[in-house]
Design an enzyme around this catalytic site. Structure first.
Site, mmCIF file in Angstrom:
data_model
loop_
_atom_site.group_PDB
_atom_site.id
_atom_site.type_symbol
_atom_site.label_atom_id
_atom_site.label_comp_id
_atom_site.label_asym_id
_atom_site.label_seq_id
_atom_site.Cartn_x
_atom_site.Cartn_y
_atom_site.Cartn_z
ATOM 1 N N ASP A 179 -17.978 0.209 6.251
ATOM 2 C CA ASP A 179 -18.085 0.034 7.710
ATOM 3 C C ASP A 179 -18.923 1.136 8.359
ATOM 4 O O ASP A 179 -19.079 1.162 9.583
ATOM 5 C CB ASP A 179 -16.692 -0.025 8.356
ATOM 6 C CG ASP A 179 -15.925 1.297 8.254
ATOM 7 O OD1 ASP A 179 -16.361 2.181 7.490
ATOM 8 O OD2 ASP A 179 -14.889 1.432 8.931
ATOM 9 N N HIS B 91 -4.253 6.927 -2.219
ATOM 10 C CA HIS B 91 -3.466 7.799 -1.333
ATOM 11 C C HIS B 91 -2.873 8.919 -2.182
ATOM 12 O O HIS B 91 -1.656 9.082 -2.273
ATOM 13 C CB HIS B 91 -2.381 6.994 -0.603
ATOM 14 C CG HIS B 91 -2.923 6.213 0.560
ATOM 15 N ND1 HIS B 91 -3.154 6.780 1.791
ATOM 16 C CD2 HIS B 91 -3.284 4.910 0.680
ATOM 17 C CE1 HIS B 91 -3.627 5.852 2.631
ATOM 18 N NE2 HIS B 91 -3.722 4.712 1.976
ATOM 19 N N GLU C 50 0.833 -1.200 0.000
ATOM 20 C CA GLU C 50 0.000 0.000 0.000
ATOM 21 C C GLU C 50 0.870 1.253 0.000
ATOM 22 O O GLU C 50 0.410 2.343 -0.333
ATOM 23 C CB GLU C 50 -0.954 -0.001 1.202
ATOM 24 C CG GLU C 50 -2.054 1.041 1.045
ATOM 25 C CD GLU C 50 -3.064 1.020 2.173
ATOM 26 O OE1 GLU C 50 -2.866 0.288 3.151
ATOM 27 O OE2 GLU C 50 -4.063 1.752 2.062
ATOM 28 N N ASP D 268 -9.778 -3.340 4.760
ATOM 29 C CA ASP D 268 -8.675 -2.502 5.248
ATOM 30 C C ASP D 268 -8.507 -2.752 6.747
ATOM 31 O O ASP D 268 -8.112 -1.854 7.505
ATOM 32 C CB ASP D 268 -8.942 -1.020 4.948
ATOM 33 C CG ASP D 268 -7.669 -0.169 4.990
ATOM 34 O OD1 ASP D 268 -6.572 -0.743 5.118
ATOM 35 O OD2 ASP D 268 -7.780 1.064 4.903
#
Ligand SMILES: [Zn+2]
Length: 377
Positions: free
Chosen positions: A246, A193, A127, A271
């Site tokens: 979530d 990101h 990541e 994640d």
């Protein structure tokens, strides 16, 4: 129709890929694989015929840990993570590693190599460190770097199949060439990101990227005059769209909207960090202190969301609770992520696939995470 031989017959309401729903059918399971399948009643007695719905095991392409352990901590810890998620129906995982020095990352990847070789892990996801300092999320600012040719060389020198996915911010120096080289080598490149604008994000897909790391999180929001990465991702049919469902990472109504609009491309991810399956308390992510409160993980330093504490079963149930049909939610948690990673033998209930069979109730709750194993023992 019937299937003769030493196979164990499983009969019940099976998930159907073509229409993302459930229908009466049967599977012949032999040595952990589906040897044959058909619709309607099996022609011979079933060894197991559960009352719940039968779905393929879930495939989590982006997860860092669970049960107090993390993939950065070696093979033993990784098995703890895998077991914790498997108990909730996730039968295929790749191991996500956060930003670190390249030497350290290479060591972490090599420590997981035996699990990739044995098939326990579907591969490793880097990541970081090739992500934007402006959108670092819970990554260590001091570890971020550009994907220089020398750095890409080191990743490409690892055994093929070991690194299955990398996340890259497409606006970084050297990113274009890195995306080209990594994707040409068969590594899935996910954009994320990132501080990229619409055009830069779009060009990342032109260059070879095929996915988006947790859509909405760690990137600019959709603006009406500056639509940014979100719209570029929505509009590009080449892009698989990861989503943490979530209720904290993304508003549940927006998450549900995406699942309704893009059922062919949405990929539910967790994640998850070490606190998944555990209670509130103090943890770490990539060495950084994290506090989990009310099930939400945040860096203690700046409050950035530091992964989730859910399993894919939770994500699936959240999707269903927010109006997504169960058959569609199953697709987003199994078939779509399998296709995203290029895994041919999971995420489906047809001949040749692994017999990863999860029994669900109508609301998407896991009744039995491994039907085939239950029948064997
Ligand atoms: Zn992550």
């Amino acid at each position: 129709m019937s299937h003769k031989g030493a196979a164990m017959i499983v009969s019940g309401r099976l998930w159907r890929a073509e229409s993302s729903d459930f229908a009466q059918g049967w599977l012949a399971v032999e040595q952990g694989r589906i040897a044959a399948s058909g619709w309607g009643e099996a022609g011979e007695p079933a060894a197991i015929s559960p009352s719940g719905l039968i779905a393929p095991g879930f495939v989590d392409v982006h997860s860092h840990g669970g049960a107090g352990a993390a993939f950065t901590e070696g093979a033993r810890a990784a098995r703890t993570v895998l077991d914790a998620h498997r108990r909730q129906g996730t039968t295929t995982m790749s191991a996500s590693l956060v930003s670190a020095d390249l030497d350290e990352i290479v060591a972490q990847v090599e420590a997981l190599a035996p699990l990739v070789a044995s098939g326990e892990l579907a591969g490793v996801h880097l990541e970081g460190p090739w992500i934007s300092p402006q959108r670092k999320g819970a990554h260590d600012l001091g570890k971020l770097a550009a994907p220089t040719p020398a750095a890409v060389d080191r990743v490409l020198a690892l055994a093929p199949g070991l690194v299955r996915m990398v996340t890259i911010a497409p606006e970084l120096d050297c990113a274009e060439q890195a995306i080209r080289r990594l994707s040409a080598a068969g590594i899935v490149v996910a954009l994320g990101h990132t501080a990229a604008d619409y055009a830069c994000f779009r060009s990342g897909f032109d260059t070879g990227a095929s996915g988006v790391t947790h859509l909405f999180n760690a990137m600019p929001d959709l603006g009406k005059r500056d639509p940014g990465p979100v719209l570029a991702a929505w509009r590009d049919p080449r892009a698989w769209l990861e989503l943490v469902f979530d209720g904290h990472h993304v508003d549940a109504r927006l998450a549900a909207f995406c699942c309704e609009q893009f059922p062919e491309r949405m990929v539910l991810i967790t994640d998850a960090m070490a606190a998944a399956g555990m209670g509130d308390g103090d943890y770490t992510l990539g060495g950084l202190p994290v506090r989990v409160s009310g099930g939400v993980a945040r860096l203690t330093s700046d409050g950035a969301i530091a992964g989730s504490t859910i399993t894919l079963a939770d994500a699936l149930a959240n999707a269903v609770a927010n109006g997504i049909p169960l058959g569609t939610a199953v697709r987003l948690a199994s078939a779509n992520p399998a296709a995203y990673l290029g895994l041919g033998d999971v995420g489906r209930l047809t001949a040749g696939a692994k017999a990863d069979l999860v029994e669900l109730d109508e609301s998407g709750r896991v009744l039995n995470p491994d039907l085939a194993r239950t029948a064997r023992s």
